[in-house]
Design an enzyme around this catalytic site. Structure first.
Site, mmCIF file in Angstrom:
data_model
loop_
_atom_site.group_PDB
_atom_site.id
_atom_site.type_symbol
_atom_site.label_atom_id
_atom_site.label_comp_id
_atom_site.label_asym_id
_atom_site.label_seq_id
_atom_site.Cartn_x
_atom_site.Cartn_y
_atom_site.Cartn_z
ATOM 1 N N GLU A 100 -5.558 13.603 -10.150
ATOM 2 C CA GLU A 100 -4.618 12.567 -9.758
ATOM 3 C C GLU A 100 -5.356 11.569 -8.880
ATOM 4 O O GLU A 100 -6.248 11.925 -8.119
ATOM 5 C CB GLU A 100 -3.433 13.183 -9.004
ATOM 6 C CG GLU A 100 -2.525 13.926 -9.973
ATOM 7 C CD GLU A 100 -1.326 14.582 -9.299
ATOM 8 O OE1 GLU A 100 -0.918 14.114 -8.230
ATOM 9 O OE2 GLU A 100 -0.824 15.557 -9.860
ATOM 10 N N ASN A 109 -10.796 25.322 -12.202
ATOM 11 C CA ASN A 109 -9.930 25.160 -11.035
ATOM 12 C C ASN A 109 -10.164 26.260 -10.005
ATOM 13 O O ASN A 109 -10.127 26.009 -8.805
ATOM 14 C CB ASN A 109 -8.464 25.122 -11.457
ATOM 15 C CG ASN A 109 -8.040 23.724 -11.890
ATOM 16 O OD1 ASN A 109 -8.812 22.770 -11.778
ATOM 17 N ND2 ASN A 109 -6.829 23.598 -12.396
ATOM 18 N N CYS A 150 -1.608 21.636 -9.321
ATOM 19 C CA CYS A 150 -2.536 22.391 -10.173
ATOM 20 C C CYS A 150 -3.218 23.565 -9.483
ATOM 21 O O CYS A 150 -2.950 24.713 -9.813
ATOM 22 C CB CYS A 150 -3.605 21.457 -10.727
ATOM 23 S SG CYS A 150 -2.968 20.399 -12.016
HETATM 24 C C1 UDX Z 1 -7.316 19.254 -9.724
HETATM 25 C C2 UDX Z 1 -8.690 19.308 -10.447
HETATM 26 O O1 UDX Z 1 -9.649 18.593 -9.684
HETATM 27 C C3 UDX Z 1 -8.567 18.729 -11.833
HETATM 28 O O2 UDX Z 1 -9.805 18.827 -12.512
HETATM 29 C C4 UDX Z 1 -7.495 19.472 -12.573
HETATM 30 O O3 UDX Z 1 -7.316 18.905 -13.851
HETATM 31 C C5 UDX Z 1 -6.183 19.431 -11.819
HETATM 32 O O4 UDX Z 1 -6.354 19.924 -10.511
HETATM 33 P P1 UDX Z 1 -5.933 17.366 -8.466
HETATM 34 O O5 UDX Z 1 -4.801 18.344 -8.344
HETATM 35 O O6 UDX Z 1 -5.612 15.954 -8.835
HETATM 36 O O7 UDX Z 1 -6.970 17.878 -9.563
HETATM 37 O O8 UDX Z 1 -6.640 17.351 -7.044
HETATM 38 P P2 UDX Z 1 -8.104 17.468 -6.446
HETATM 39 O O9 UDX Z 1 -8.686 16.136 -6.255
HETATM 40 O O10 UDX Z 1 -8.913 18.457 -7.173
HETATM 41 O O11 UDX Z 1 -7.733 18.031 -4.999
HETATM 42 C C6 UDX Z 1 -6.976 19.235 -4.864
HETATM 43 C C7 UDX Z 1 -6.670 19.516 -3.423
HETATM 44 O O12 UDX Z 1 -7.846 19.947 -2.755
HETATM 45 C C8 UDX Z 1 -6.128 18.361 -2.597
HETATM 46 O O13 UDX Z 1 -5.061 18.837 -1.794
HETATM 47 C C9 UDX Z 1 -7.319 17.936 -1.747
HETATM 48 O O14 UDX Z 1 -6.916 17.358 -0.538
HETATM 49 C C10 UDX Z 1 -8.021 19.262 -1.526
HETATM 50 N N1 UDX Z 1 -9.466 19.148 -1.252
HETATM 51 C C11 UDX Z 1 -10.301 18.645 -2.213
HETATM 52 C C12 UDX Z 1 -9.979 19.582 -0.036
HETATM 53 O O15 UDX Z 1 -9.234 20.056 0.829
HETATM 54 N N2 UDX Z 1 -11.324 19.492 0.184
HETATM 55 C C13 UDX Z 1 -12.179 19.002 -0.739
HETATM 56 O O16 UDX Z 1 -13.375 18.960 -0.464
HETATM 57 C C14 UDX Z 1 -11.650 18.562 -1.971
#
Ligand code: UDX
Length: 447
Positions: A163, A219, A271
């Site tokens: 997203e 994931n 997700c």
């Molecule tokens: C995720 C996967 O990245 C994607 O490939 C899959 O298709 C769907 O799930 P998304 O849910 O959009 O995508 O979020 P993402 O950017 O991966 O972040 C997930 C969560 O992890 C967020 O709450 C973000 O704040 C947190 N996060 C991410 C951290 O706390 N630290 C990080 O270093 C990276």
């Protein structure tokens, strides 16, 4: 003749996929069972906030001035069956109520509703995240229910879009993963993805179960990386170390890499949390639960972050209760550049403090409407400045650019106490301290 494509389910994944397919030059019909969603999309409006998606949609939706007209929407499965050569299934697979397992009911209804209308050769492509073993089962169900029988094939093509970057990730995927049982599936998908393939996106063909596992294991790996650095943050706090420096230093090792090592209040969204749990549940059914017991720990580390943020706030307020204390919360969405508040750590922390008697005021650039719906009893302000007015402590819980650009001096004039806790390790500590604020962040020394 060019392939005609239908996209079934027009949420984050489907709406983006439909618009992207039209952008790649195909005639596309998007279907959803919610008429209001379809009416919005027909007007060229996106039911959620996703950068660049509305522009992309408006470039193609039939009836919009100047649009290519290649993209139309419907609620009719009969129309979809008659229209499409390739049908993408993009419905969601939430966590089952009260269980870890994945709720497959939307996927199953989509297959059951589409199948009777498949009267000529077609490829059905599953994109939803499903428990391993689903594709094989759905392929049998499809063959039995489709009038065209064996001329209808199934492929599994997991989606990795993030997203906030959905358009970019869909048009320029870093890999295309395809699970097939026959050659025709591969052939047709090579045609669908001809443009990204020509740009060099790797195309990896495999069997159904492996393709389903690619998504859940990707994931799980990402979740593990985040919980790893958050576990290091816990140790840093105990030892007076600095997790941000630590992440920077280990990230230079190419085998580790810098990405996904941002310590903070942890992961949320529609997700990672539910996919992790569904994966554990499915492994259990398969008798491989031992292989994934570590994911339970990954989940616990992550959930602990939220409670820890609440305790840090309590400490900042002097260690007593939250009664009568004013707490400003900057950020409600689970990540920036999204309006999604599903399993949002920010909203969870805001809610916990509120339920313990704190007077919590929330501001988020895009997530206010969704947050209000989920948590109507919290107070909401129209701007960051209004949210922090009179606050005893300010919590930075979603790392929007708008918050990094805030002027600590201006905010300092309206708060009751210049205290800020950075739950995302994203603000410039020196800048806030210079303006007279007490700045604390997770996993970092207090001064
Ligand atoms: C995720 C996967 O990245 C994607 O490939 C899959 O298709 C769907 O799930 P998304 O849910 O959009 O995508 O979020 P993402 O950017 O991966 O972040 C997930 C969560 O992890 C967020 O709450 C973000 O704040 C947190 N996060 C991410 C951290 O706390 N630290 C990080 O270093 C990276």
């Amino acid at each position: 003749m060019a392939l005609k494509i239908t996209v079934i389910g027009t949420g984050y994944l489907g709406a983006t996929h439909a618009a992207a397919m039209a952008e790649l030059g195909f005639e596309v019909l998007g279907l959803d069972v919610v008429p209001e969603k379809i009416e919005m999309l027909q007007r060229g409006e996106v039911p959620m906030y996703e950068p660049g998606l509305e522009e992309l949609l408006r470039r193609h939706v039939a009836g919009i001035e100047g649009a290519s007209g290649r993209l139309r929407f419907t609620t009719s499965y009969e129309e979809a069956g008659a229209f499409g050569d390739v049908h993408f299934i993009c419905v969601n697979t939430p966590q089952k109520h009260g269980e870890y397992a994945c709720d497959m009911s939307y996927v199953e209804s989509a297959f059951d509703a589409l199948a009777p209308h498949l009267t000529r050769p077609a490829l059905v492509v599953g994109k939803s995240t499903v428990p391993v073993g689903s594709a094989a089962r759905l392929a049998e169900r499809l063959a039995a229910a489709a009038p065209a029988g064996a001329a209808v094939e199934l492929a599994w093509n997991p989606e990795f879009l993030r997203e906030g970057f959905a358009v970019q990730d869909t048009l320029h995927p870093d890999r295309i993963v395809v699970g097939v049982a026959g050659e025709r599936g591969e052939e047709l998908l090579r045609e669908v993805y001809a443009t990204p393939l020509a740009e060099g996106s790797p195309f990896i063909v495999m069997d159904y179960p492996t393709s389903e596992l690619v998504k859940t294991s990707a994931n799980s790996f990402l979740a593990t990386k985040i919980s790893f650095i958050n576990a290091m943050a816990e140790v840093c706090e105990a030892a007076d170390g600095d997790v941000v420096k630590l992440a920077e230093a280990i990230g230079h090792d190419e085998r580790i890499g810098k990405k996904y090592l941002r310590a903070g209040i942890g992961f949320g969204g529609g997700c990672l949390p539910k996919d992790l749990r569904a994966f554990m549940a499915r492994a259990g059914e398969l008798g491989a639960d031992q292989a994934l017991t570590f994911l339970r720990e990954i989940d616990s580390i992550n959930m602990r972050r939220r409670g820890h943020m609440v305790e840090l706030t309590r400490e900042a307020l002097g260690g007593g209760g939250f009664l009568g204390k004013r707490v400003a919360v900057l950020g409600a969405t689970f990540k920036p550049d999204s309006d999604d508040v599903r399993d949002s750590p920010a909203l969870n922390v805001a809610g916990q403090i509120h339920l313990q008697g704190g007077q919590v005021t929330v501001y988020d650039p895009k997530g206010m409407e969704n947050a209000r719906r989920v948590f109507p009893t919290l107070s909401y302000a129209d701007t960051a400045l209004d949210a922090v007015r009179g606050a005893d402590v300010v919590l930075h819980l979603t790392e929007w650019r708008e918050f990094r650009e805030l002027d600590p001096a201006t905010l300092g004039d309206v708060v009751a106490e210049r205290r800020i806790l950075d739950g995302r390790n994203a603000l410039d500590a020196a800048l806030w301290r210079k303006a007279g604020w007490t700045y604390r962040a997770l996993g970092r020394p207090s001064a």
